[in-house]
Design a protein around this motif. Sequence first.
Motif, short mmCIF file in Angstrom:
data_model
loop_
_atom_site.label_atom_id
_atom_site.label_comp_id
_atom_site.label_asym_id
_atom_site.label_seq_id
_atom_site.Cartn_x
_atom_site.Cartn_y
_atom_site.Cartn_z
N ASN A 97 9.17 -47.72 -6.16
CA ASN A 97 7.74 -47.49 -5.90
C ASN A 97 6.85 -48.65 -6.32
OD1 ASN A 97 7.42 -44.47 -5.00
ND2 ASN A 97 8.91 -44.43 -6.66
N ARG A 137 5.92 -52.21 -0.84
CA ARG A 137 6.13 -51.20 -1.87
C ARG A 137 7.60 -50.81 -1.91
NH1 ARG A 137 2.98 -45.38 -2.56
NH2 ARG A 137 4.23 -44.59 -4.30
N GLY A 138 8.18 -51.00 -3.05
CA GLY A 138 9.54 -50.53 -3.26
C GLY A 138 10.61 -51.55 -2.97
#
Length: 449
Positions: free
Chosen positions: A283, A299-300
């Motif tokens: 995350n 993201r991630g």
Amino acid sequence: MPGKVNLEVVEGPMKGQKYTFEDRDSCIVGRQKECGIKLPSDDEHITISRYHCLLDINPPDIRIRDFGSMNGTFVNGKKIGQREKGVSAEEARQQAFPEHDLKDGDEIKLGNTVFKVSVQKPPPPNDAEKLRPAIDVASADPAEIIRKLLDLAKSGRDDLLAIQGYSIEKELGRGGFGAVYLAKHNKTGERVALKVMLPQVALQPRSQETFEREIENSKMLSHPNVVQMRDYGCSEGTFFFAMEFCDQGDIDSLMVKRRGTLDIDEATGILFEVLDGLEYAHNVKVLSKLRSGDTKEIRGLVHRDLKPSNIFLKSESGSSVAKVADYGLAKAFDTAGLSGQTRTGTAAGTPVFMPRQQVVNFKYAKPDVDVWAAAASLYYMLTRRFPRDFKPGKDSWQTVLQTKPVSIRNRDSSVPKRLADVIDQALDDSGKLNFQTAAEFKKALQKAL
């Protein structure tokens, strides 16, 4: 411009369709819906298996391997990989069929579908991009290389800032691409794990830039359960990394030392912290540098290589803390083409901790494959066995595609049923993986306990 591989369908119902590969990838071709290249399920392709063959791509290189199909795979009109008459599909899966290198202009025929291979090689380097000789990893001594680099670092060279002021105390381990050393900063006394990675191919700026673009994300990770990368650099054709030192070593080595399994409390305690590290990384928001030089927020990050040998323990405040190591390091090294190997041709690619979804769709692996690997690591800590039976001589990719994980209580009946049920549920990769996030899996484990 880096290398590129194109496949164009020149005959058959899919005529005109094109597939382009610019990065490290593997692609399974067959009639199964989830295959990277899905062939029609019609009468013209009835001879094609659900999982028929594997394309292993490291642009500009491409290999093909038949999975022991009944009717084989045709390359330029020549049949490759067909199992012998009277040999069942199950018996064929007991062997690994040879790989075949493909070149520009080759044609692959499956049923009445014909693919034409187009290979675009990178342009030759200009005077500013002179290639270094390829390093023979088998004969190169990483210890001598790192000592040479440390000596050069004392002179204040900018390309060696990451290791200036450190001295080697001892070697911690050695692998196919280099070694890891315990190093101490001469002024602060801080100890780090100094990792040296030696390319198996001639190093050039394009490869280095690709690697550094990939690895920059890993440097941004900061979490108690993720091994922190302090810094990295490249000099004399060698990549080096200063990383947080975990004094208790990795889980795989711990189990070898104990000659046995871990008890439930210890194993699940370790895994809970691993899942916390995964949840953070899955995350986290990082700035990713694109090929164009621009940056964009993503993201991630998916690890894609989680296993007991990548889970380390560190003494902190009188207790042991588990940390996920090598976040993206192996992937970045491979993506940049620095390993000089195809996935099918290296032991590092043996998918004992990979779910079927990752084997089928390697390029687009999601966080759930890391959760599966975490469950497989817990399974291993409790049983010292892999979830699947990987028999000697049997094709490991076929094993993942065609067999189911063995219920953990069939390995060890003493594992409590409620815990076993959650582990078995997590390892069921026959369809969509049951736990999409690390937090979901941790919650289910805690409830079972």
